[in-house]
Design an enzyme around this catalytic site. Structure first.
Site, short mmCIF file in Angstrom:
data_model
loop_
_atom_site.label_atom_id
_atom_site.label_comp_id
_atom_site.label_asym_id
_atom_site.label_seq_id
_atom_site.Cartn_x
_atom_site.Cartn_y
_atom_site.Cartn_z
CB VAL A 116 1.61 0.26 4.71
CG1 VAL A 116 0.08 -0.33 5.30
CG2 VAL A 116 2.10 1.18 6.02
CG LEU B 174 -1.97 -1.11 1.34
CD1 LEU B 174 -2.72 -1.06 2.42
CD2 LEU B 174 -2.99 -0.99 0.25
CG ASP C 75 4.85 11.30 10.74
OD1 ASP C 75 5.14 12.53 10.12
OD2 ASP C 75 5.04 10.39 10.11
CG MET D 184 9.26 6.04 10.71
SD MET D 184 10.92 6.06 11.79
CE MET D 184 10.26 5.07 13.05
CB ALA D 185 6.83 1.03 8.76
#
Length: 546
Positions: free
Chosen positions: A26, A18, A134, A23-24
């Site tokens: 998804v 997605l 954030d 940081m990551a």
């Protein structure tokens, strides 16, 4: 670690990616037993180098999972895969607020509805001791029914956890929406850092653009810390003074000068709209804001008034553009001291006049030709040689001064274009000289060798006489060719390649120094966000050298 469609993670089956951030990453996944889709956020591997990261993250995930609000995306599960922790959240079918704003400005009633829900969700989280850290449009998802949801609380920092919580030594957040205290790396933050970020979103929706934007994230961060907020009424005249006062307070540099809660900010905003009788905002406010910021960057539109104010702001008047004089100022006439005698004073005046006449210099022979033509024209008109010489020299000096002043006021692009043009013209001139040298060399030597051939040169023993002319003239011809080749041909290209190789070697030597653990490669995305550079994009050759 990238996950592929169809891959199984516990009870979840990956459908596709997605999004990807600093940081990551998804992913959309499907839970067969519960027959529902979920969103899985997998933290980047760089954060797992910290030994206590997983334990701290799990503790924070437990706290965030307890947030039960109708406009906060809930957390369903927490686990880890090959040492990388991940969160499982509710999947919201819709689009981010960033995408909605990119399609056009939002009507004022819709702004109030969305921001009211976000303020209520944020205040709820703050009362439970959770900071988001954030807040940005891409972390607000609007579903098919138009309901907004605040997401990405999985990276929030818990206020009561202290300095040992998640990424205490990093500046988290997006540059365009980061608070000054967060940008300066302060460890102790309170809910007003999220209120600042939410205020930036409100500023963007009302005015038409974020207050600070630049080519690099460091410039944006610097502006959030040190630069006064661009006044909304100056950027967009449709913003009333009452609304401007709310935005100035929400985006104050000092946290103590902001609103205590996000709900207070939205309450003040709605009250300001009611007092000003504001029921709608112009549809072209994005274009107006862009034009205003462009003028501000080119000539300066904004005043230097304080950032936080509850008074009606006065509109700044743009300064009148200064037109540079084409000629430098005339030097003052220096009178001789009074104590000099009359004879000495006359001598001093003659010396000053002579110095003034010969202040200029001619850099091209054509200037001397022009000077001669002027003198000739003046003499033909009946002037004396002395008068013609003096007036012609003075005119030449003025023209030289005008040309110098004109070149000094040229824009950088024009100066660069002129430099490139002169370089190319010089190259063609030198090439024409080389051709002019080579043409007679080939013609004359060809004729000499033909004469030698037709006069029975093949039957004569000994060295052919044209060889001497060909050889000694050829030395000059070869020297001329090599000079041109080294300056403009393959010799110049090889020299540039050698310089570039040395630069690359020096750069690789600097990369051999071992980096600290938390030194993760980051870059600025097209959305204005900081993201980690994936491992597969880093040169393997450079990694071996470290």
């Amino acid at each position: 670690m990238a996950l592929n469609p169809g891959q199984q993670i516990g009870p979840y089956q990956i459908i596709g990616q997605l999004g990807h951030g600093g940081m990551a990453t998804v992913y959309k996944a499907y839970h067969p037993r519960l027959d529902r889709f979920v969103a899985i956020k997998v933290m980047h591997k760089a954060f797992t180098e910290d030994a206590g990261f997983i334990a701290r993250f799990e503790r924070e995930a437990q706290i965030v999972a307890k947030l039960e609000h109708s406009h906060i995306v809930p957390v369903y599960d927490f686990n880890e895969l090959d040492g990388q922790p991940y969160l499982v959240m509710k999947f919201i079918e819709g689009q981010t607020l960033k995408r909605v704003l990119s399609e056009g400005p939002m009507p004022l009633p819709e702004i109030i509805r969305v921001m009211d829900d976000m303020a209520d969700a944020l205040t709820y989280a703050h009362r439970h001791g959770v900071l988001h850290r954030d807040i940005k449009p891409s972390n607000i998802v609007i579903d098919g029914k138009g309901e907004p949801f605040l997401t990405d609380f999985g990276l929030a920092r818990v206020t009561k956890a202290g300095a040992s919580t998640l990424s205490a030594d990093m500046i988290l957040g997006t540059p365009q929406y980061i608070s000054p205290e967060q940008a300066s790396g302060q460890a102790e933050l309170d809910p007003r850092t999220d209120i600042y970020s939410l205020g930036v979103i409100l500023y963007e929706m009302v005015v038409g653009r974020v207050p600070f934007n630049a080519d690099t994230p460091y410039s944006v961060v610097h502006d959030h810390i040190y630069t006064d907020l661009p006044r909304p009424s100056v950027i967009n005249p449709a913003v009333p003074a009452q609304v401007e006062a709310v935005l100035l307070k929400a985006l104050a540099k000092k946290p103590a000068d902001r609103y205590d809660t996000a709900i207070d900010m939205m309450t003040a905003f709605k009250q300001a709209c009611a007092e000003a009788g504001l029921t709608a905002l112009p549809d072209n406010r994005n274009q107006v804001a862009q034009q205003s910021f462009a003028k501000m960057e080119s000539g300066g539109l904004l005043d230097d008034s304080p950032t936080v104010s509850t008074e009606t702001p006065a509109k700044a008047v743009p300064p009148a553009p200064s037109i540079p004089s084409p000629l430098p100022p005339k030097p003052p006439i220096i009178e001789p001291p009074e104590h000099l005698s009359r004879r000495e004073a006359r001598a001093a005046r003659r010396e000053a006049k002579r110095d003034k006449i010969f202040e200029f210099k001619f850099d091209d022979q054509n200037d001397w030709k022009k000077l001669g033509d002027r003198i000739k024209e003046n003499v033909e008109r009946g002037a004396s040689w002395a008068e013609s010489l003096g007036s012609s020299i003075e005119e030449a000096a003025k023209e030289g001064a005008r040309a110098a002043a004109y070149e000094a006021n040229l824009p950088q692009s024009a100066v660069e274009e002129k430099r490139i043009r002169e370089k190319i013209e010089k190259k063609y001139k030198e090439r024409a000289g080389l051709i002019a040298h080579a043409t007679p060399y080939l013609i004359v030597n060809g004729m000499l060798w033909m004469i030698w051939l037709f006069t029975g040169g093949l039957n004569n023993p000994g060295l052919p006489w044209p060889v001497w002319i060909t050889f000694f003239w050829g030395i000059g011809m070869f020297s001329h060719f090599m000079s041109y080749y080294n300056k403009y041909g393959g010799g110049a290209m090889r020299r540039e390649e050698a310089i570039q190789r040395e630069i690359e070697l020096e750069r690789e030597r600097s990369l051999m120094v071992e980096k600290p653990k938390n030194d993760v490669r980051m870059r600025l995305t097209d959305d204005g966000e900081l993201e980690e550079v994936p491992e597969d994009e880093i040169s393997l050759a450079q990694k071996r050298k470290r």
